[in-house]
Every structure is written in structure tokens, then in C-alpha cells.
Design an enzyme around this catalytic site. Structure first.
Site, PDB file in Angstrom:
ATOM      1  N   SER A 126     -35.333 141.013 122.204  1.00  9.94           N
ATOM      2  CA  SER A 126     -34.414 142.180 121.945  1.00  9.94           C
ATOM      3  C   SER A 126     -34.734 143.385 122.644  1.00  9.94           C
ATOM      4  O   SER A 126     -36.286 143.171 122.705  1.00  9.94           O
ATOM      5  CB  SER A 126     -34.989 142.456 120.532  1.00  9.94           C
ATOM      6  OG  SER A 126     -34.202 143.560 119.875  1.00  9.94           O
ATOM      7  N   TYR A 151     -40.448 141.929 112.333  1.00 11.24           N
ATOM      8  CA  TYR A 151     -39.878 141.067 113.460  1.00 11.24           C
ATOM      9  C   TYR A 151     -39.494 141.794 114.664  1.00 11.24           C
ATOM     10  O   TYR A 151     -40.176 140.376 116.099  1.00 11.24           O
ATOM     11  CB  TYR A 151     -38.444 141.793 113.353  1.00 11.24           C
ATOM     12  CG  TYR A 151     -37.347 141.563 113.720  1.00 11.24           C
ATOM     13  CD1 TYR A 151     -37.009 139.990 113.737  1.00 11.24           C
ATOM     14  CD2 TYR A 151     -36.636 142.762 114.824  1.00 11.24           C
ATOM     15  CE1 TYR A 151     -35.462 139.743 115.126  1.00 11.24           C
ATOM     16  CE2 TYR A 151     -35.072 142.154 115.549  1.00 11.24           C
ATOM     17  CZ  TYR A 151     -35.028 140.627 115.888  1.00 11.24           C
ATOM     18  OH  TYR A 151     -34.129 140.771 116.589  1.00 11.24           O
ATOM     19  N   LYS A 155     -40.861 138.886 118.777  1.00 10.83           N
ATOM     20  CA  LYS A 155     -40.390 139.292 119.935  1.00 10.83           C
ATOM     21  C   LYS A 155     -41.515 139.615 120.743  1.00 10.83           C
ATOM     22  O   LYS A 155     -41.281 138.599 121.910  1.00 10.83           O
ATOM     23  CB  LYS A 155     -39.707 140.209 119.876  1.00 10.83           C
ATOM     24  CG  LYS A 155     -38.445 140.039 118.884  1.00 10.83           C
ATOM     25  CD  LYS A 155     -37.344 138.605 119.336  1.00 10.83           C
ATOM     26  CE  LYS A 155     -36.305 137.689 117.958  1.00 10.83           C
ATOM     27  NZ  LYS A 155     -36.233 136.331 118.075  1.00 10.83           N
ATOM     28  N   PHE A 180     -29.704 144.172 123.821  1.00 10.77           N
ATOM     29  CA  PHE A 180     -29.213 145.454 123.287  1.00 10.77           C
ATOM     30  C   PHE A 180     -28.239 145.367 122.045  1.00 10.77           C
ATOM     31  O   PHE A 180     -28.863 144.036 120.967  1.00 10.77           O
ATOM     32  CB  PHE A 180     -29.063 146.271 124.475  1.00 10.77           C
ATOM     33  CG  PHE A 180     -29.528 146.850 125.677  1.00 10.77           C
ATOM     34  CD1 PHE A 180     -30.266 145.675 126.039  1.00 10.77           C
ATOM     35  CD2 PHE A 180     -30.522 147.742 125.168  1.00 10.77           C
ATOM     36  CE1 PHE A 180     -31.157 146.036 127.013  1.00 10.77           C
ATOM     37  CE2 PHE A 180     -31.174 148.351 125.999  1.00 10.77           C
ATOM     38  CZ  PHE A 180     -32.163 147.333 126.927  1.00 10.77           C
TER      39      PHE A 180
HETATM   40  P1  NAD Z   1     -27.881 134.528 112.692  1.00 10.13           P
HETATM   41  O1  NAD Z   1     -29.207 134.879 111.773  1.00 10.13           O
HETATM   42  O2  NAD Z   1     -27.177 134.989 112.611  1.00 10.13           O
HETATM   43  O3  NAD Z   1     -28.268 133.067 113.629  1.00 10.13           O
HETATM   44  C1  NAD Z   1     -29.715 132.758 113.187  1.00 10.13           C
HETATM   45  C2  NAD Z   1     -30.193 131.224 113.415  1.00 10.13           C
HETATM   46  O4  NAD Z   1     -31.079 130.441 113.373  1.00 10.13           O
HETATM   47  C3  NAD Z   1     -29.347 130.992 111.639  1.00 10.13           C
HETATM   48  O5  NAD Z   1     -28.138 130.307 111.649  1.00 10.13           O
HETATM   49  C4  NAD Z   1     -30.343 130.654 110.821  1.00 10.13           C
HETATM   50  O6  NAD Z   1     -29.991 129.572 110.068  1.00 10.13           O
HETATM   51  C5  NAD Z   1     -31.079 129.836 111.700  1.00 10.13           C
HETATM   52  N1  NAD Z   1     -32.374 129.830 111.636  1.00 10.13           N
HETATM   53  C6  NAD Z   1     -33.545 130.639 111.541  1.00 10.13           C
HETATM   54  N2  NAD Z   1     -34.408 130.133 110.780  1.00 10.13           N
HETATM   55  C7  NAD Z   1     -34.272 128.765 111.467  1.00 10.13           C
HETATM   56  C8  NAD Z   1     -35.071 127.602 111.598  1.00 10.13           C
HETATM   57  N3  NAD Z   1     -37.038 127.440 111.264  1.00 10.13           N
HETATM   58  N4  NAD Z   1     -35.265 126.284 111.407  1.00 10.13           N
HETATM   59  C9  NAD Z   1     -33.620 126.237 111.832  1.00 10.13           C
HETATM   60  N5  NAD Z   1     -32.887 127.619 112.150  1.00 10.13           N
HETATM   61  C10 NAD Z   1     -32.749 128.806 111.657  1.00 10.13           C
HETATM   62  O7  NAD Z   1     -28.935 135.804 114.397  1.00 10.13           O
HETATM   63  P2  NAD Z   1     -28.329 136.328 115.405  1.00 10.13           P
HETATM   64  O8  NAD Z   1     -27.785 137.726 115.334  1.00 10.13           O
HETATM   65  O9  NAD Z   1     -27.216 135.249 115.822  1.00 10.13           O
HETATM   66  O10 NAD Z   1     -29.455 136.385 116.634  1.00 10.13           O
HETATM   67  C11 NAD Z   1     -29.527 134.811 116.955  1.00 10.13           C
HETATM   68  C12 NAD Z   1     -31.233 135.433 118.139  1.00 10.13           C
HETATM   69  O11 NAD Z   1     -30.738 136.715 118.689  1.00 10.13           O
HETATM   70  C13 NAD Z   1     -32.118 135.731 116.369  1.00 10.13           C
HETATM   71  O12 NAD Z   1     -33.546 135.452 117.826  1.00 10.13           O
HETATM   72  C14 NAD Z   1     -32.460 137.442 117.038  1.00 10.13           C
HETATM   73  O13 NAD Z   1     -33.075 138.168 116.430  1.00 10.13           O
HETATM   74  C15 NAD Z   1     -32.006 137.829 118.014  1.00 10.13           C
HETATM   75  N6  NAD Z   1     -31.295 139.198 118.206  1.00 10.13           N
HETATM   76  C16 NAD Z   1     -30.422 139.232 117.509  1.00 10.13           C
HETATM   77  C17 NAD Z   1     -30.018 140.666 118.060  1.00 10.13           C
HETATM   78  C18 NAD Z   1     -29.064 140.824 116.759  1.00 10.13           C
HETATM   79  O14 NAD Z   1     -28.397 142.431 116.517  1.00 10.13           O
HETATM   80  N7  NAD Z   1     -27.934 140.474 116.378  1.00 10.13           N
HETATM   81  C19 NAD Z   1     -30.084 141.450 118.818  1.00 10.13           C
HETATM   82  C20 NAD Z   1     -31.791 141.339 119.146  1.00 10.13           C
HETATM   83  C21 NAD Z   1     -32.332 139.589 118.802  1.00 10.13           C
HETATM   84  C1  UD1 Z   2     -31.298 147.440 115.001  1.00  7.53           C
HETATM   85  C2  UD1 Z   2     -32.559 146.692 114.488  1.00  7.53           C
HETATM   86  C3  UD1 Z   2     -33.510 146.549 116.101  1.00  7.53           C
HETATM   87  C4  UD1 Z   2     -32.229 145.871 116.794  1.00  7.53           C
HETATM   88  C5  UD1 Z   2     -31.289 146.221 117.136  1.00  7.53           C
HETATM   89  C6  UD1 Z   2     -30.510 145.895 117.716  1.00  7.53           C
HETATM   90  C7  UD1 Z   2     -33.354 148.491 112.719  1.00  7.53           C
HETATM   91  C8  UD1 Z   2     -33.996 148.959 112.458  1.00  7.53           C
HETATM   92  N1  UD1 Z   2     -33.491 148.197 114.187  1.00  7.53           N
HETATM   93  O1  UD1 Z   2     -31.341 148.389 115.982  1.00  7.53           O
HETATM   94  O2  UD1 Z   2     -34.695 145.824 115.637  1.00  7.53           O
HETATM   95  O3  UD1 Z   2     -33.367 145.169 118.010  1.00  7.53           O
HETATM   96  O4  UD1 Z   2     -30.238 146.328 116.036  1.00  7.53           O
HETATM   97  O5  UD1 Z   2     -29.836 144.472 116.681  1.00  7.53           O
HETATM   98  O6  UD1 Z   2     -32.254 147.721 112.544  1.00  7.53           O
HETATM   99  N2  UD1 Z   2     -26.626 153.707 111.861  1.00  7.53           N
HETATM  100  C9  UD1 Z   2     -25.536 154.775 110.797  1.00  7.53           C
HETATM  101  N3  UD1 Z   2     -25.314 154.396 110.193  1.00  7.53           N
HETATM  102  C10 UD1 Z   2     -25.613 152.761 109.878  1.00  7.53           C
HETATM  103  C11 UD1 Z   2     -26.428 152.323 110.595  1.00  7.53           C
HETATM  104  C12 UD1 Z   2     -26.675 152.397 111.607  1.00  7.53           C
HETATM  105  O7  UD1 Z   2     -25.948 155.960 111.282  1.00  7.53           O
HETATM  106  O8  UD1 Z   2     -25.268 152.751 108.438  1.00  7.53           O
HETATM  107  C13 UD1 Z   2     -26.802 154.304 113.208  1.00  7.53           C
HETATM  108  C14 UD1 Z   2     -28.151 153.956 113.742  1.00  7.53           C
HETATM  109  O9  UD1 Z   2     -29.235 155.017 113.483  1.00  7.53           O
HETATM  110  C15 UD1 Z   2     -28.870 153.906 114.680  1.00  7.53           C
HETATM  111  C16 UD1 Z   2     -27.004 152.782 115.687  1.00  7.53           C
HETATM  112  O10 UD1 Z   2     -26.536 153.299 114.484  1.00  7.53           O
HETATM  113  O11 UD1 Z   2     -28.791 154.546 115.688  1.00  7.53           O
HETATM  114  C17 UD1 Z   2     -26.969 151.204 115.473  1.00  7.53           C
HETATM  115  O12 UD1 Z   2     -28.041 151.345 114.497  1.00  7.53           O
HETATM  116  P1  UD1 Z   2     -28.137 149.444 114.334  1.00  7.53           P
HETATM  117  O13 UD1 Z   2     -26.962 148.743 114.070  1.00  7.53           O
HETATM  118  O14 UD1 Z   2     -28.902 149.255 112.846  1.00  7.53           O
HETATM  119  O15 UD1 Z   2     -28.963 148.958 115.135  1.00  7.53           O
HETATM  120  P2  UD1 Z   2     -30.407 149.828 115.860  1.00  7.53           P
HETATM  121  O16 UD1 Z   2     -30.728 151.073 115.278  1.00  7.53           O
HETATM  122  O17 UD1 Z   2     -30.126 149.594 117.636  1.00  7.53           O
END
Ligand code: NAD
Ligand code: UD1
Length: 344
Positions: A126, A151, A155, A180
Site C-alpha cells: 500500500s 495496519y 505492510k 494507491f
Molecule cells: P478485502 O477485505 O475485500 O479482501 C481481503 C480478503 O482476504 C477477504 O475476502 C477476507 O475474507 C480474506 N482474508 C483475510 N484474512 C484471511 C485469512 N487469515 N485467511 C484467509 N482469508 C483471509 O480487502 P481488499 O480491499 O480486497 O484488499 C486486498 C489487499 O490489498 C489487502 O492485503 C489490503 O491490505 C491491500 N490493500 C487494499 C487497499 C484498499 O484500499 N482496498 C489499498 C492498499 C492495499
Molecule cells: C486509506 C487508508 C490507507 C490506505 C488507503 C488506500 C485510512 C486512515 N487510511 O487512506 O491506509 O492505504 O486508504 O486504500 O483509512 N475523506 C473525506 N470524507 C470521508 C472519507 C474520506 O473527506 O468520509 C477524505 C480523506 O480525508 C482523504 C480522502 O478522502 O483525503 C481519501 O480517504 P480514504 O478513502 O479514507 O483513503 P486514504 O485517506 O488515502
């Protein structure tokens, strides 16, 4: 065709990656304990691709059960490791759950790679690990800042574990993808994000507000040092993001890696403010959004967006979808969730 183990494959990003892998003719084994996803996601995947991935309901914290997946599927060529807990706020309340789940899951997979001779892994990292970067757009070699949440720290530690492990083995390769801000849903609206409870992230909060579930969106601060005062992020369409995983797997399987541990930024390269997101959403969907400016959210950074030139050049990948198209997909998905809830 290679068989790919996708941990967390019923989750938000994982399910979109499974669709892309199946679309390229690869075989997929999803490993998920359904702690943050629903089994019905498999129907969505089948309906889009006409194909069914294997599904193993396994908790990766369970070493024996994890090894069992490799016993059952001895021909796995590579792993994409999505499975993790990801809620920043919850990680502050329950740090041990986050360290246990996110670190043990990775460790068990790395052990299994050694035992069952699987050479390749793609890891979900991330941009949170950059914190507030000194230079923008942020490049992969930017110094990592002290994590502001457990969290984020998982990472950073996972990347360290991967780097150390790669130094100690031969012939194996890892690609860490630093996402991102992934947003949107599959254009078919058959899969998407399923936030539990009140969403923390911006786009799900916007779609729920437009759908009438929330009264208004709180804008966290309009006094940042940015053109309109609201904070800036790099919002990337989840399908574009998913496609980068296919490229990363291809790079590993074709042996094109330049080192055993590589890192790529996955973003659009464009910084977008909260006000810009709202305007684009209103234009793309013809919805009027209620919002109020409130104070800054603790721990938020001012601006971050990616330098994507390394991924563009080396993975041959570029984010293609525009913001309005992406926000339309998020809105279609919200409508789909609402209509499914009405039917239940
Ligand atoms: P998500 O929660 O939708 O998907 C994660 C999946 O992993 C879920 O289906 C959950 O059931 C499964 N899981 C969790 N722990 C487990 C375990 N111990 N054994 C088996 N399954 C397990 O999340 P996502 O948004 O799809 O994110 C996927 C990956 O990307 C994560 O590693 C997250 O940290 C990373 N990531 C997500 C974002 C975001 O904004 N969504 C941003 C940066 C990084
Ligand atoms: C979040 C996670 C970060 C992760 C990233 C990517 C937090 C604190 N951080 O960050 O670890 O890597 O997502 O998925 O959750 N905002 C509002 N109102 C809202 C929600 C958000 O104004 O109700 C603004 C926030 O201040 C930010 C932007 O929208 O400026 C995006 O917010 P968000 O979607 O939570 O993502 P990140 O803050 O980038």
C-alpha cells in the site's frame, strides 16, 4: 496454462484479479476464510467469465490447513497474496489481531512455497507506507516513513519479511505492488466492494450518501495546502489495478525480473482532490451530493500520488479508465447492492 493461488480472492480487489486471470485462460485456486467477503462473489465471477475458480475455505493463520491447499493442488505455479485485514481504525483498536493475521498468513505461504516448491509470489502492499512523502509524485525508492497505524506497519513488516526471505533462497521471486487508492467496481456490476458498517473510505461513503443511507458526506478539511484546500490522492480503477496483477504474474513466470524482490507503484499518476471527486461523481451520475466541510481527520496526509513510470516501463501496464467512468461503476454497484438488499 499456469495455476495461480489467489489468497483473499473473494475480497474486493482479489475478485477483480480472479476475473482477469480467468480471462487470460489461467486456472485459479481461491483461498479465503470469508472473514470479510461472501461466498456469493463466486457466482459473480462465474457470471462474468463463464468459468469457476477452485475455492478452498481456509484460514491462512492455520498452518496445517494452508499446507493442505498445496497438497491438494501440487501444480500451483504462483501465488497472489491479497488476504489481510485492512481497516486502519480497527487496527489501532485491535493491533494484535492485525499483526497475527497479516504476518502469520504471509509466513505460512512463504513456508509452503519452500516445501512445495512454488517460486513466485505477488504481494498486496500500500502507498500508506510512504506516509507524507517529501517529493511528489512519489517513486518506489522514496524513504518509507514510520507507519501511523498497526495496519500500515504490517505492510512495512511484510515487505521486510519478503525482502529478507528472498535473500535467503535461490530461484524465487517476489513482486510487491503498492496500491494507491483503489475505487470503483467491475463494469458489469456483478462484483465490487462490500464495506461492512459505516465506510471509512471516501468513495463508498459518497455512493451510500447519494443512495440515501447517510445524511451527508463529511469532508475532512478544506485548509490543506492544495489548490482547493481539500486533500489529494491517486484514485485508481480496481479493474486497471487487477490487470497489473496479470502483468506481474507474467513477469515472474517469464523470468523477466531484474532482482528477486521488486516493488511497483500502482496508481494513475494523477492527484485528485476530495472536491474534484465530488464534482466528478455528480457529473458522472447526475446525483446531487449532500456534504459538509468538517475538521481534518487525525492521521490523514495532505497529498500523495504515484510516479508510475517504473510500472509503465517494466510491467507494460498503465491505468486506462477515466475518473467519471470509474465513479459511474461505483454508483452502478451501489445500486446493485441496494436492489439485492430489497429482494432479501
Ligand atoms: P478485502 O477485505 O475485500 O479482501 C481481503 C480478503 O482476504 C477477504 O475476502 C477476507 O475474507 C480474506 N482474508 C483475510 N484474512 C484471511 C485469512 N487469515 N485467511 C484467509 N482469508 C483471509 O480487502 P481488499 O480491499 O480486497 O484488499 C486486498 C489487499 O490489498 C489487502 O492485503 C489490503 O491490505 C491491500 N490493500 C487494499 C487497499 C484498499 O484500499 N482496498 C489499498 C492498499 C492495499
Ligand atoms: C486509506 C487508508 C490507507 C490506505 C488507503 C488506500 C485510512 C486512515 N487510511 O487512506 O491506509 O492505504 O486508504 O486504500 O483509512 N475523506 C473525506 N470524507 C470521508 C472519507 C474520506 O473527506 O468520509 C477524505 C480523506 O480525508 C482523504 C480522502 O478522502 O483525503 C481519501 O480517504 P480514504 O478513502 O479514507 O483513503 P486514504 O485517506 O488515502
Amino acid at each position: 496454462m499456469p495455476k495461480i493461488l489467489v489468497s483473499g480472492g473473494t475480497g474486493y480487489i482479489g475478485s477483480h484479479a480472479v476475473v482477469e486471470l480467468l480471462g487470460k485462460g489461467m486456472e485459479v485456486v481461491i483461498v479465503d476464510n470469508l472473514s470479510n467477503s461472501e461466498i456469493e462473489v463466486l457466482d459473480g465471477i462465474k457470471s462474468i467469465t463463464g468459468k469457476s475458480p477452485h475455492f478452498e475455505e481456509v484460514d491462512l493463520k492455520d498452518r496445517k490447513a494452508t499446507y493442505g491447499v498445496f497438497e491438494k493442488h501440487p501444480d500451483i505455479s504462483a501465488i497472489i497474496h491479497f488476504a489481510a485485514y485492512k481497516a486502519v481504525g480497527e487496527s489501532v483498536e485491535k493491533p494484535l489481531d492485525y499483526y497475527e493475521n497479516n504476518l502469520l498468513s504471509l509466513i505460512h505461504l512463504l513456508e509452503a512455497m519452500k516445501i512445495y516448491k512454488v517460486d513466485h509470489l505477488v504481494f498486496s502492499s500500500s502507498c500508506t507506507i510512504y506516509g507524507e512523502p517529501d517529493h511528489l509524485p512519489v517513486t518506489e525508492d522514496a524513504p518509507l516513513k514510520k507507519a501511523t497505524s498497526p495496519y500500515g506497519n504490517t505492510k512495512q513488516i511484510c515487505e521486510d519479511i519478503l525482502q529478507d526471505t528472498m535473500k535467503s533462497v535461490e530461484g524465487k521471486g517476489v513482486i510487491s505492488l503498492r496500491y494507491f487508492n483503489p475505487i470503483g467496481a467491475h463494469p458489469s456490476a456483478k462484483i465490487g466492494e462490500l464495506p461492512l458498517g459505516v465506510p471509512n473510505n471516501l468513495v463508498p461513503f459518497i455512493t451510500q450518501t447519494a443512495a440515501g443511507l447517510r445524511e451527508y458526506l463529511s469532508i475532512f478539511g478544506d485548509d490543506y495546502n492544495t489548490p482547493d484546500g481539500s486533500a489529494i490522492r491517486d484514485y485508481i480503477n480496481v479493474v486497471d489495478l487487477a490487470k497489473a496483477h496479470v502483468r506481474a504474474i507474467g513477469r515472474l513466470l517469464e523470468g523477466k525480473q531484474k532482482s528477486s524482490f521488486e516493488v511497483f507503484n500502482l496508481g494513475t499518476g494523477r492527484g485528485v482532490s476530495v472536491f474534484e471527486i465530488i464534482k466528478s461523481f455528480e457529473k458522472a451520475t447526475n446525483q446531487k451530493l449532500n456534504y459538509k466541510v468538517v475538521g481534518r481527520r487525525e492521521g490523514d496526509i495532505e497529498k500523495v500520488y504515484a510516479d508510475t513510470s517504473f510500472a509503465n516501463a517494466e510491467l507494460g501496464w498503465k491505468a486506462e479508465k477515466g475518473l467519471e467512468e470509474t465513479l459511474q461503476s461505483a454508483w452502478r454497484w451501489e445500486m446493485k447492492i441496494r436492489s439485492n438488499k430489497m429482494k432479501k
